[in-house]
Design an enzyme around this catalytic site. Structure first.
Site, PDB file in Angstrom:
ATOM      1  NE  ARG A  90      -3.503   2.421   2.578  1.00 17.99           N
ATOM      2  CZ  ARG A  90      -4.502   2.599   3.440  1.00 17.99           C
ATOM      3  NH1 ARG A  90      -4.801   1.673   4.323  1.00 17.99           N
ATOM      4  NH2 ARG A  90      -5.208   3.709   3.422  1.00 17.99           N
ATOM      5  CG  ASN A 144     -11.026  -1.282  -1.164  1.00 18.46           C
ATOM      6  OD1 ASN A 144     -12.163  -1.223  -1.625  1.00 18.46           O
ATOM      7  ND2 ASN A 144     -10.698  -0.725  -0.009  1.00 18.46           N
ATOM      8  CB  CYS A 164     -18.207  -0.136  -0.156  1.00 21.19           C
ATOM      9  SG  CYS A 164     -17.203   1.354   0.112  1.00 21.19           S
ATOM     10  CG  HIS A 194     -13.940   3.475  -3.192  1.00 23.36           C
ATOM     11  ND1 HIS A 194     -12.682   3.054  -2.871  1.00 23.36           N
ATOM     12  CD2 HIS A 194     -14.742   3.064  -2.165  1.00 23.36           C
ATOM     13  CE1 HIS A 194     -12.708   2.422  -1.699  1.00 23.36           C
ATOM     14  NE2 HIS A 194     -13.956   2.415  -1.259  1.00 23.36           N
ATOM     15  CE1 TYR A 244     -11.361   5.867  -1.352  1.00 21.89           C
ATOM     16  CE2 TYR A 244     -13.564   5.781  -0.408  1.00 21.89           C
ATOM     17  CZ  TYR A 244     -12.242   5.399  -0.397  1.00 21.89           C
ATOM     18  OH  TYR A 244     -11.800   4.533   0.576  1.00 21.89           O
TER      19      TYR A 244
END
Length: 424
Positions: A90, A144, A164, A194, A244
């Protein structure tokens, strides 16, 4: 009822355990299996899970295993919450795109594509093993990028639904502002994972009074502050975008910000170290307050509600999920995965059925179409590999869209992900 959690060693898991314990009348779990290859973390969190169940007088059995096939055998539902490459991957997703002046984020843009490429093959392997061990089990994906992963699962014929926490978080926020019970707030939640907008905030249900205009008039500043967007943007749009959307509506500003502060991955990694130290305390028998800062707020409630409805128990009939479009948004292919309100319960085992969706203004529909096209290419790259497929997916993304950027990002993506991409 048996549930299995793949990625059970996640620091998220105590949030999920707390939901199973508190909402046992909605979802009567008899056995909960936490599955994770990280033995030390798994045992730590498994022990805490048992203490939480004991504190709340839950009679269910909590077990742990590193053996995926054994863990999912006989499960009624399998929840996926894994992170291929961990926080180290990440951190890379959030870092190298900035070198090209693009947003560094783990679910959208170049970083989101990298995560999809690492994740889809692993999830599909897990799903095949679930199908062999428990062919009737539902797969609930919280991993995700949820839209792309869920589309991969559905295309392969799995009984899968994407989940989500954005919608349930907004529902709770709006309910508090409106002084209503969360169950009395229905969102006209439309878009892709998102990439959603609240077109209406209705009292009581899909046909209820739309409270959104009054909500924005009275509480627009508070809502805009949470989204980190100017109040004027919400007033001009007349809807509430997901937070987002800031990556799209304020891309350059976000890139500048990200270059001046520690990455979210670094913050989360530090938080996880602190959480794991707390979890190791044998006196701890509830989720710590710090967990609320980790992300995933209300995840447990959404997961319990969805699993209960899918399995024919309690749970709410209509919920926001990621599922096949099937005409909900007429300008998208039927096999696109959309995030909308859907009827979950009375589906005859065939999966959620989207409710009729209000017409989406071209201002929003254009972006949804654009990102759906990117997701098509991203899934193709995840399934078949190849530098050219990665390049085309990046070129198609609305946050990139220039061949020189796509070339530079392709080189960086492949360089940083070689250990996870056998074809690279």
């Amino acid at each position: 009822m048996k549930l299995a959690v793949v990625g059970g060693g996640s620091t998220y898991t105590p949030e999920l355990i707390d939901g199973f314990a508190r909402l046992r009348d909605t979802l009567p779990v008899e056995e909960l299996v936490l599955i994770d290859p990280a033995t030390e973390r798994l045992e730590l969190i498994g022990a805490l899970a048992r203490r939480i169940f004991t504190r709340q007088d839950h009679a269910g059995l909590v077990t742990t295993t590193t053996d995926l096939d054994a863990g999912v055998a006989g499960a009624d539902a399998v929840l996926l919450q894994l992170r291929v490459g961990g926080q180290a991957a990440r951190l890379q997703d959030e870092t190298w795109p900035l070198e090209c002046g693009c947003v560094g984020q783990e679910t959208t843009g170049a970083g989101g594509l990298a995560k999809a490429l690492r994740t889809v093959p692993v999830v599909l392997d897990i799903a095949e093993r679930v199908r062999r061990a428990s062919p009737d089990a539902w797969i609930i994906d919280f991993t995700n990028p949820v839209g792309i992963v869920t589309r991969a699962l559905l295309r392969a014929g799995h009984k899968a639904v994407g989940l989500c926490n954005v919608a349930i978080g907004l529902q709770r926020k709006f309910a508090a502002l409106l002084d209503l019970a969360p169950s009395d707030v229905h969102l006209d939640h439309v878009g892709l994972n998102h990439l959603t907008w609240e077109l209406g905030v209705r009292r009581g249900g899909p046909d209820g009074e739309d409270l959104l205009p009054g909500l924005l008039a009275a509480h627009g500043e508070a809502v805009a502050s949470d989204l980190r967007l100017p109040r004027a943007v919400l007033d001009r749009l007349g809807v509430v975008p997901s937070y987002y959307l800031r990556y799209f509506y304020s891309h350059d500003e976000v890139v500048r910000e990200l270059g001046t502060k520690p990455s979210r991955a670094a913050e989360v990694a530090a938080m996880e170290r602190e959480l794991l130290a707390l979890y190791a305390d044998p006196a701890l028998d509830e989720k710590p307050a710090l967990l609320a800062k980790r992300g995933g707020a209300f995840y447990s409630e959404a997961a319990v509600d969805l699993a209960a409805a899918l399995l024919g128990g309690g749970g709410t009939d209509v919920q926001v999920v990621n599922t096949s479009n099937n005409g909900a948004l007429p300008f998208l292919p039927d096999d696109a995965v959309v995030e909308v309100q859907a009827r979950v319960r009375a589906t005859g085992g065939s999966g959620p059925v989207p409710l009729p969706v209000p017409r989406l203004d071209p201002l929003f529909a254009g972006l949804v179409s654009h990102v759906t096209a990117y997701e098509d290419l991203a899934l193709d790259a995840a399934l078949r590999g190849g530098r050219e497929r990665v390049f085309k997916a990046l070129l198609a993304h609305p946050l990139i869209g220039q061949y020189d950027l796509a070339e530079g990002l392709t080189d960086r993506l492949l360089a940083h992900n070689k250990e996870h991409l056998p074809w690279a």
